[in-house]
Design a protein around this motif. Structure first.
Motif, mmCIF file in Angstrom:
data_model
loop_
_atom_site.group_PDB
_atom_site.id
_atom_site.type_symbol
_atom_site.label_atom_id
_atom_site.label_comp_id
_atom_site.label_asym_id
_atom_site.label_seq_id
_atom_site.Cartn_x
_atom_site.Cartn_y
_atom_site.Cartn_z
ATOM 1 N N PRO A 1 0.850 -1.298 0.124
ATOM 2 C CA PRO A 1 0.038 0.097 -0.058
ATOM 3 C C PRO A 1 0.966 1.292 0.093
ATOM 4 C CG PRO A 1 -0.844 -1.652 1.476
ATOM 5 C CD PRO A 1 0.378 -1.984 1.223
ATOM 6 N N GLU A 2 2.105 0.961 0.758
ATOM 7 C CA GLU A 2 3.050 2.439 0.789
ATOM 8 C C GLU A 2 3.330 2.496 -0.571
ATOM 9 O OE1 GLU A 2 2.271 0.693 4.544
ATOM 10 O OE2 GLU A 2 3.128 -0.198 2.923
ATOM 11 N N ARG A 3 4.000 1.645 -1.404
ATOM 12 C CA ARG A 3 4.656 1.829 -2.596
ATOM 13 C C ARG A 3 3.365 2.428 -3.663
ATOM 14 N NH1 ARG A 3 9.084 2.931 -5.444
ATOM 15 N NH2 ARG A 3 9.047 1.639 -7.375
ATOM 16 N N SER A 4 2.297 1.731 -3.719
ATOM 17 C CA SER A 4 1.027 2.298 -4.352
ATOM 18 C C SER A 4 0.839 3.684 -4.081
ATOM 19 C CB SER A 4 -0.257 1.406 -4.259
ATOM 20 O OG SER A 4 -1.270 1.991 -5.021
ATOM 21 N N ALA A 5 0.746 4.150 -2.853
ATOM 22 C CA ALA A 5 0.482 5.725 -2.403
ATOM 23 C C ALA A 5 1.549 6.470 -2.996
ATOM 24 C CB ALA A 5 0.307 5.746 -1.085
ATOM 25 N N ARG A 6 2.689 6.162 -2.830
ATOM 26 C CA ARG A 6 3.779 6.850 -3.337
ATOM 27 C C ARG A 6 3.815 6.979 -4.816
ATOM 28 N NH1 ARG A 6 7.230 11.034 -3.173
ATOM 29 N NH2 ARG A 6 9.266 10.565 -4.021
ATOM 30 N N LEU A 7 3.703 6.119 -5.817
ATOM 31 C CA LEU A 7 3.380 6.113 -7.160
ATOM 32 C C LEU A 7 2.353 6.978 -7.513
ATOM 33 C CD1 LEU A 7 4.360 2.395 -8.233
ATOM 34 C CD2 LEU A 7 5.809 4.409 -8.294
ATOM 35 N N VAL B 1 3.118 10.646 -6.881
ATOM 36 C CA VAL B 1 3.761 11.282 -7.756
ATOM 37 C C VAL B 1 3.192 11.582 -9.171
ATOM 38 C CG1 VAL B 1 5.926 11.040 -9.258
ATOM 39 C CG2 VAL B 1 5.820 10.463 -6.856
ATOM 40 N N LEU B 2 2.171 10.558 -9.783
ATOM 41 C CA LEU B 2 1.629 10.702 -10.860
ATOM 42 C C LEU B 2 0.578 11.798 -10.764
ATOM 43 C CD1 LEU B 2 1.109 6.973 -12.161
ATOM 44 C CD2 LEU B 2 2.213 8.726 -13.512
ATOM 45 N N GLU B 3 0.127 12.031 -9.718
ATOM 46 C CA GLU B 3 -1.036 12.973 -9.772
ATOM 47 C C GLU B 3 -0.356 14.414 -9.828
ATOM 48 O OE1 GLU B 3 -3.081 11.779 -6.079
ATOM 49 O OE2 GLU B 3 -3.817 10.028 -7.356
ATOM 50 N N ARG B 4 1.071 14.529 -9.645
ATOM 51 C CA ARG B 4 1.426 15.909 -9.555
ATOM 52 C C ARG B 4 2.416 16.196 -11.071
ATOM 53 N NH1 ARG B 4 2.958 14.612 -3.877
ATOM 54 N NH2 ARG B 4 5.051 13.918 -4.808
ATOM 55 N N ARG B 5 2.245 15.257 -11.658
ATOM 56 C CA ARG B 5 2.723 15.277 -13.150
ATOM 57 C C ARG B 5 2.090 16.441 -13.973
ATOM 58 N NH1 ARG B 5 7.573 13.519 -11.621
ATOM 59 N NH2 ARG B 5 8.405 11.514 -12.873
ATOM 60 N N GLN B 6 3.182 17.204 -14.698
ATOM 61 C CA GLN B 6 2.803 18.028 -15.533
ATOM 62 C C GLN B 6 2.724 17.870 -17.193
ATOM 63 O OE1 GLN B 6 1.904 21.420 -13.786
ATOM 64 N NE2 GLN B 6 1.710 19.782 -12.390
ATOM 65 N N PRO B 7 1.915 17.506 -17.783
ATOM 66 C CA PRO B 7 1.710 16.901 -18.876
ATOM 67 C C PRO B 7 2.310 18.349 -19.925
ATOM 68 C CG PRO B 7 -0.387 17.308 -18.257
ATOM 69 C CD PRO B 7 0.328 17.673 -17.153
ATOM 70 N N GLU C 1 -7.472 0.786 -9.089
ATOM 71 C CA GLU C 1 -7.561 1.960 -9.172
ATOM 72 C C GLU C 1 -5.997 2.256 -8.086
ATOM 73 O OE1 GLU C 1 -8.768 4.680 -10.362
ATOM 74 O OE2 GLU C 1 -10.082 3.448 -11.290
ATOM 75 N N ALA C 2 -5.772 1.220 -7.612
ATOM 76 C CA ALA C 2 -4.679 1.151 -6.649
ATOM 77 C C ALA C 2 -3.378 0.596 -7.101
ATOM 78 C CB ALA C 2 -4.829 0.467 -5.161
ATOM 79 N N GLY C 3 -3.573 0.191 -8.156
ATOM 80 C CA GLY C 3 -2.485 -0.125 -9.057
ATOM 81 C C GLY C 3 -2.190 -1.638 -9.001
ATOM 82 N N ASP C 4 -3.037 -2.408 -8.188
ATOM 83 C CA ASP C 4 -2.952 -3.856 -8.103
ATOM 84 C C ASP C 4 -3.461 -4.603 -9.131
ATOM 85 O OD1 ASP C 4 -1.771 -3.777 -5.668
ATOM 86 O OD2 ASP C 4 -3.744 -3.488 -4.685
#
Length: 237
Positions: A3-9, A12-18, A209-212
């Protein structure tokens, strides 16, 4: 994936600037290119554009694979191709170059779709690029040297772009479309599985949604039986 790895990824993705990127104009020293990619990751940039010969590009990929996991590098054979493609998408393309009309890098509005072009270590921005960009920016110098190292200059300029975008709230909400978000989440979380799918031309298995992975046993069974969809046949991100 924990869960910690999923939350971290996902954070970061949610702050990416396209709509913020860099273009390197035959910057071919591997340490500089790798440092530039790391600077881009730190500023939330999704992808950069590298104008490089094939041999230099292969060498770069061989020394920067860790950074490549987080920032996509699009290679171009000619600088005008990279510039025109970005301008067609509505980017202002600004070269870091002390040319006529050059503006202090802090005077630029980086909240607009922006591409910063950086020239080669010795010759600087090429004549071809200077003729195509929308303007020049410069980092003021107070000493005897004429310019910063190219990777250092990229960090300075991107720090200002990040500051402006943070103040404007552009890091406060996800700005990536859903399909791209899920693709990148999968690629970041499962690099070995990405390689497996790429080698066999398979579509990525579905994730939640969590990446699993969604029922991974069913996907592996489909692969063994030859029923797994090929790349491009389904939206499996």
């Amino acid at each position: 994936m924990t869960p910690e790895r999923s939350a971290r990824l996902r954070a970061v993705l949610e702050r990416r600037q396209p709509d913020l990127t860099l273009v390197t104009d035959f910057v071919n020293k591997q340490r500089n290119l790798s440092a530039i990619v790391r600077n881009c990751d730190a500023a939330g940039i999704m992808a950069i554009h590298a104008v490089l010969g094939e041999e230099d590009y292969r060498a770069f990929r061989g020394t920067a694979m860790g950074s490549h996991r987080w920032v996509e590098v699009h290679r171009h054979a000619a600088v005008d191709e990279a510039i025109s493609g970005l301008q067609a998408q509505g980017y202002q393309v600004l070269a870091a170059h002390l040319g006529e009309g050059a503006r202090d890098y802090r005077e630029i509005d980086y909240c607009k779709p922006t591409a910063v072009l950086l020239g080669a270590e010795r010759r600087g921005v090429s004549v071809e690029a200077r003729a195509r960009v929308d303007g020049f920016i410069t980092v003021p110098m107070m000493g005897m040297v004429e310019s910063y190292n190219v990777s250092v200059a990229s960090g300075i300029i991107l720090a200002e772009a990040q500051r402006q975008r943070a103040e404007a709230g552009l890091y406060d909400q996800c700005r990536i479309d859903r399909a791209t978000y899920r693709r990148l989440l999968f690629e970041w979380a499962y690099p070995d599985l990405v390689e497996y799918c790429t080698e066999r031309g398979l579509a990525y298995p579905p994730i939640d949604e969590a990446g699993d992975l969604v029922v991974p046993s069913a996907w592996y069974a489909a692969v063994r039986e030859g029923r797994a969809p090929l790349a491009g046949e389904s939206e499996a991100h």
